[in-house]
Design a protein around this motif. Sequence first.
Motif, PDB file in Angstrom:
ATOM      1  N   TRP A 138       0.774  -1.259   0.148  1.00  0.00           N
ATOM      2  CA  TRP A 138       0.116   0.014   0.096  1.00  0.00           C
ATOM      3  C   TRP A 138       0.860   1.257   0.278  1.00  0.00           C
ATOM      4  CZ3 TRP A 138      -5.288  -0.093  -0.053  1.00  0.00           C
ATOM      5  CH2 TRP A 138      -5.956  -1.419  -0.077  1.00  0.00           C
ATOM      6  N   PHE A 139       2.203   1.247   0.218  1.00  0.00           N
ATOM      7  CA  PHE A 139       3.075   2.475   0.159  1.00  0.00           C
ATOM      8  C   PHE A 139       3.711   2.297  -1.233  1.00  0.00           C
ATOM      9  CE2 PHE A 139       2.120   0.879   4.511  1.00  0.00           C
ATOM     10  CZ  PHE A 139       2.331   1.934   5.288  1.00  0.00           C
ATOM     11  N   PRO A 140       3.953   3.696  -1.707  1.00  0.00           N
ATOM     12  CA  PRO A 140       4.524   3.644  -2.954  1.00  0.00           C
ATOM     13  C   PRO A 140       6.064   3.895  -2.868  1.00  0.00           C
ATOM     14  CG  PRO A 140       3.694   5.890  -2.263  1.00  0.00           C
ATOM     15  CD  PRO A 140       3.255   4.908  -1.405  1.00  0.00           C
ATOM     16  N   GLN A 141       6.708   3.774  -1.719  1.00  0.00           N
ATOM     17  CA  GLN A 141       8.129   3.716  -1.423  1.00  0.00           C
ATOM     18  C   GLN A 141       8.484   2.307  -1.887  1.00  0.00           C
ATOM     19  OE1 GLN A 141       6.255   4.567   1.110  1.00  0.00           O
ATOM     20  NE2 GLN A 141       6.308   6.740   0.781  1.00  0.00           N
ATOM     21  N   HIS A 142       9.728   2.339  -3.003  1.00  0.00           N
ATOM     22  CA  HIS A 142      10.282   1.124  -3.355  1.00  0.00           C
ATOM     23  C   HIS A 142      10.671   0.389  -2.408  1.00  0.00           C
ATOM     24  CE1 HIS A 142      13.156  -1.504  -5.572  1.00  0.00           C
ATOM     25  NE2 HIS A 142      12.458  -1.590  -6.399  1.00  0.00           N
ATOM     26  N   GLY A 143      11.659   0.900  -1.487  1.00  0.00           N
ATOM     27  CA  GLY A 143      12.213   0.161  -0.219  1.00  0.00           C
ATOM     28  C   GLY A 143      11.110  -0.298   0.798  1.00  0.00           C
ATOM     29  N   THR A 144       9.985   0.034   0.557  1.00  0.00           N
ATOM     30  CA  THR A 144       8.866  -0.512   1.407  1.00  0.00           C
ATOM     31  C   THR A 144       8.134  -1.660   0.687  1.00  0.00           C
ATOM     32  OG1 THR A 144       8.526   1.537   2.709  1.00  0.00           O
ATOM     33  CG2 THR A 144       6.815  -0.191   2.753  1.00  0.00           C
ATOM     34  N   PHE A 145       7.683  -1.314  -0.529  1.00  0.00           N
ATOM     35  CA  PHE A 145       6.888  -2.561  -1.147  1.00  0.00           C
ATOM     36  C   PHE A 145       7.573  -3.440  -1.679  1.00  0.00           C
ATOM     37  CE2 PHE A 145       6.995   0.613  -4.780  1.00  0.00           C
ATOM     38  CZ  PHE A 145       7.320  -0.384  -6.065  1.00  0.00           C
ATOM     39  N   ILE A 146       8.783  -3.416  -1.964  1.00  0.00           N
ATOM     40  CA  ILE A 146       9.975  -4.553  -2.289  1.00  0.00           C
ATOM     41  C   ILE A 146      10.609  -4.686  -1.090  1.00  0.00           C
ATOM     42  CG2 ILE A 146      11.236  -5.582  -4.028  1.00  0.00           C
ATOM     43  CD1 ILE A 146       8.523  -5.340  -5.068  1.00  0.00           C
ATOM     44  N   LEU A 216       8.862   4.461 -10.949  1.00  0.00           N
ATOM     45  CA  LEU A 216       8.518   3.960  -9.766  1.00  0.00           C
ATOM     46  C   LEU A 216       7.036   4.060  -9.499  1.00  0.00           C
ATOM     47  CD1 LEU A 216       9.635   2.405  -7.320  1.00  0.00           C
ATOM     48  CD2 LEU A 216       9.808   4.797  -6.255  1.00  0.00           C
ATOM     49  N   TRP A 217       6.489   5.377  -9.678  1.00  0.00           N
ATOM     50  CA  TRP A 217       5.004   5.525  -9.546  1.00  0.00           C
ATOM     51  C   TRP A 217       4.196   4.685 -10.254  1.00  0.00           C
ATOM     52  CZ3 TRP A 217       2.495   8.049  -5.737  1.00  0.00           C
ATOM     53  CH2 TRP A 217       3.243   8.728  -4.677  1.00  0.00           C
ATOM     54  N   GLU A 218       4.617   4.344 -11.695  1.00  0.00           N
ATOM     55  CA  GLU A 218       3.952   3.781 -12.571  1.00  0.00           C
ATOM     56  C   GLU A 218       4.049   2.268 -12.270  1.00  0.00           C
ATOM     57  OE1 GLU A 218       4.299   6.028 -16.835  1.00  0.00           O
ATOM     58  OE2 GLU A 218       6.026   5.071 -16.258  1.00  0.00           O
ATOM     59  N   PHE A 219       5.077   1.741 -11.946  1.00  0.00           N
ATOM     60  CA  PHE A 219       5.298   0.323 -11.437  1.00  0.00           C
ATOM     61  C   PHE A 219       4.520  -0.072 -10.419  1.00  0.00           C
ATOM     62  CE2 PHE A 219       7.997  -3.112  -9.402  1.00  0.00           C
ATOM     63  CZ  PHE A 219       7.403  -4.317 -10.292  1.00  0.00           C
ATOM     64  N   TRP A 220       4.515   0.714  -9.280  1.00  0.00           N
ATOM     65  CA  TRP A 220       3.816   0.637  -7.952  1.00  0.00           C
ATOM     66  C   TRP A 220       2.333   0.785  -8.352  1.00  0.00           C
ATOM     67  CZ3 TRP A 220       0.496   4.454  -5.544  1.00  0.00           C
ATOM     68  CH2 TRP A 220       0.130   4.060  -4.277  1.00  0.00           C
ATOM     69  N   PHE A 221       1.680   1.706  -8.899  1.00  0.00           N
ATOM     70  CA  PHE A 221       0.413   1.850  -9.339  1.00  0.00           C
ATOM     71  C   PHE A 221      -0.335   0.837  -9.857  1.00  0.00           C
ATOM     72  CE2 PHE A 221      -3.520   3.463 -11.080  1.00  0.00           C
ATOM     73  CZ  PHE A 221      -4.340   3.918  -9.823  1.00  0.00           C
ATOM     74  N   GLY A 222       0.420   0.465 -11.020  1.00  0.00           N
ATOM     75  CA  GLY A 222      -0.106  -0.215 -11.993  1.00  0.00           C
ATOM     76  C   GLY A 222       0.095  -1.916 -12.133  1.00  0.00           C
ATOM     77  N   TYR A 223       1.047  -2.201 -10.724  1.00  0.00           N
ATOM     78  CA  TYR A 223       1.058  -3.601 -10.598  1.00  0.00           C
ATOM     79  C   TYR A 223       1.158  -3.957  -9.088  1.00  0.00           C
ATOM     80  CZ  TYR A 223       3.193  -8.126 -11.116  1.00  0.00           C
ATOM     81  OH  TYR A 223       3.355  -9.640 -10.970  1.00  0.00           O
ATOM     82  N   ASN A 224       1.538  -3.335  -8.238  1.00  0.00           N
ATOM     83  CA  ASN A 224       1.778  -3.648  -6.867  1.00  0.00           C
ATOM     84  C   ASN A 224       0.556  -3.073  -6.056  1.00  0.00           C
ATOM     85  OD1 ASN A 224       4.707  -4.884  -6.174  1.00  0.00           O
ATOM     86  ND2 ASN A 224       4.706  -3.445  -7.962  1.00  0.00           N
ATOM     87  N   PHE A 225       0.090  -2.020  -6.419  1.00  0.00           N
ATOM     88  CA  PHE A 225      -1.128  -1.498  -5.296  1.00  0.00           C
ATOM     89  C   PHE A 225      -2.367  -2.422  -5.378  1.00  0.00           C
ATOM     90  CE2 PHE A 225      -4.502   2.086  -4.849  1.00  0.00           C
ATOM     91  CZ  PHE A 225      -4.205   2.356  -3.624  1.00  0.00           C
ATOM     92  N   PRO A 226      -2.645  -2.829  -4.258  1.00  0.00           N
ATOM     93  CA  PRO A 226      -3.634  -4.008  -3.974  1.00  0.00           C
ATOM     94  C   PRO A 226      -5.044  -3.602  -4.784  1.00  0.00           C
ATOM     95  CG  PRO A 226      -2.337  -3.944  -2.031  1.00  0.00           C
ATOM     96  CD  PRO A 226      -2.029  -2.633  -2.686  1.00  0.00           C
ATOM     97  N   PRO A 227      -5.581  -2.541  -4.632  1.00  0.00           N
ATOM     98  CA  PRO A 227      -7.054  -2.373  -5.335  1.00  0.00           C
ATOM     99  C   PRO A 227      -6.927  -2.447  -6.598  1.00  0.00           C
ATOM    100  CG  PRO A 227      -6.586  -0.797  -3.442  1.00  0.00           C
ATOM    101  CD  PRO A 227      -5.400  -1.438  -3.789  1.00  0.00           C
ATOM    102  N   VAL A 228      -5.767  -2.150  -7.362  1.00  0.00           N
ATOM    103  CA  VAL A 228      -5.945  -2.534  -8.950  1.00  0.00           C
ATOM    104  C   VAL A 228      -5.977  -4.042  -9.158  1.00  0.00           C
ATOM    105  CG1 VAL A 228      -4.742  -0.234  -9.170  1.00  0.00           C
ATOM    106  CG2 VAL A 228      -3.450  -2.322  -9.458  1.00  0.00           C
ATOM    107  N   ARG A 229      -5.694  -4.929  -8.473  1.00  0.00           N
ATOM    108  CA  ARG A 229      -5.480  -6.250  -8.484  1.00  0.00           C
ATOM    109  C   ARG A 229      -6.792  -7.008  -8.368  1.00  0.00           C
ATOM    110  NH1 ARG A 229      -0.241  -7.325 -10.082  1.00  0.00           N
ATOM    111  NH2 ARG A 229      -1.293  -8.929 -11.451  1.00  0.00           N
ATOM    112  N   MET A 230      -7.839  -6.135  -7.900  1.00  0.00           N
ATOM    113  CA  MET A 230      -9.369  -6.600  -7.717  1.00  0.00           C
ATOM    114  C   MET A 230     -10.056  -7.315  -8.835  1.00  0.00           C
ATOM    115  SD  MET A 230     -10.121  -6.989  -4.344  1.00  0.00           S
ATOM    116  CE  MET A 230     -11.714  -7.233  -4.630  1.00  0.00           C
TER     117      MET A 230
END
Length: 396
Positions: A138-146, A216-230
């Motif tokens: 849920w966090f857009p910081q690379h060091g957090t979500f990966i 980084l923002w595109e990768f996080w929102f387009g792939y890692n952000f949980p709501p978009v995988r619903m």
Amino acid sequence: MTSPSPVATDSSAVPSYRTKLPSLTGLRFIAAALVFFFHATFSDPPMNPFADQSWEEGFRWLFSKAGWMGVSFFFVLSGFVLTWSARPGDTLSGFWRRRLLKIFPNHVVMWAFAMVLFAGATTPVSAWLPNLLLIHSWFPQHGTFISVNPPSWSLCSELLFYLLFPLLLRPVLRIKKRALWVWAAAMVAGMLAVQLVTDFLMPQHPPTPEGFGVSLWEFWFGYNFPPVRMFEFVLGMILARLVMTGAAPRVGIVPAALLCVAGYAAAMAVPFLYGLNLMTVIPIALLICAVARADIEGTRTVLRGRAMQWLGEVSFGFYLAQYVVMYSIRTSLMDERLFSPLPAVLVLLGFFFATLLAGWLLLVCVERPVMRRWARPAARTTAPRDEEPQPVPALH
């Protein structure tokens, strides 16, 4: 004493039987193996063991989209299996307890190994604590979500799926048969909308450390952000309804598998964002339906064999252990040494079987004992006169 709220009470919408679908269990391991070989292509961190540049580049090219496809398969399958397995009379507390016990013990064990072996010295509490709690995607910081054990990011999405599934099940069960295809198409359209928003509205900087060619923002929102995988999860729920109602397409397993290969090739050809899941989700959906229908009709498949069933059971532990096993061996035991082609292939096979062993140990030492001990509520010696004890299915 009030009873917990049921997960689904509309029994008329649910068939009176559920055929077991063992081939889907076997198929699960193939998806986990795709993720494994994708991670093995990484040069930073140093997973790829090939010293020969042409072999290194060829290996990386061949499995460049395998991880994305494997994870998308898991998300679609999760919605399918939970919907297929749902029973009237199940409870919110029982369902959530089983799902949390299914993922958290294995996750915590591999989190601890990762922290001790390599992540603890460099990962701040602002990253490792969200990772432990499975909220880090849920966090857009690379060091957090990966962070810590990178494959665990997908469990953040799974937790969201489990939280919302009881709320989504009733509406999905009430979709008219003739409208199921419309809703399935709407889920794919939603996935396309996510990538269009990502492509045109997300910031274009900074780039991803992995060099994916997007920000980084595109990768996080387009792939890692949980709501978009619903969208993938709900698509899986609708696919289960299509199979239940006999409205699923009559596509065989082999043609569906060939379509998956074609979708994979398309994912390698289109721009990065559109190759994450858009090109492969329809072939994945067709393959899941084809495999499920084969089990329903009693068709023998290789996926139903004892070996594939065992691999399918091990697949979750295999998935969670792969990064920790490969990274620890490559950095601690091999000192990031590179090899000529044949030894490098043997190294990869060694990684594969070491990860299988770790996955099996998680299954027999963690997952099964925990599920046996706590997954079901304690049996009551005497049921109240006005209340029949309800069966609680295991939604694996």
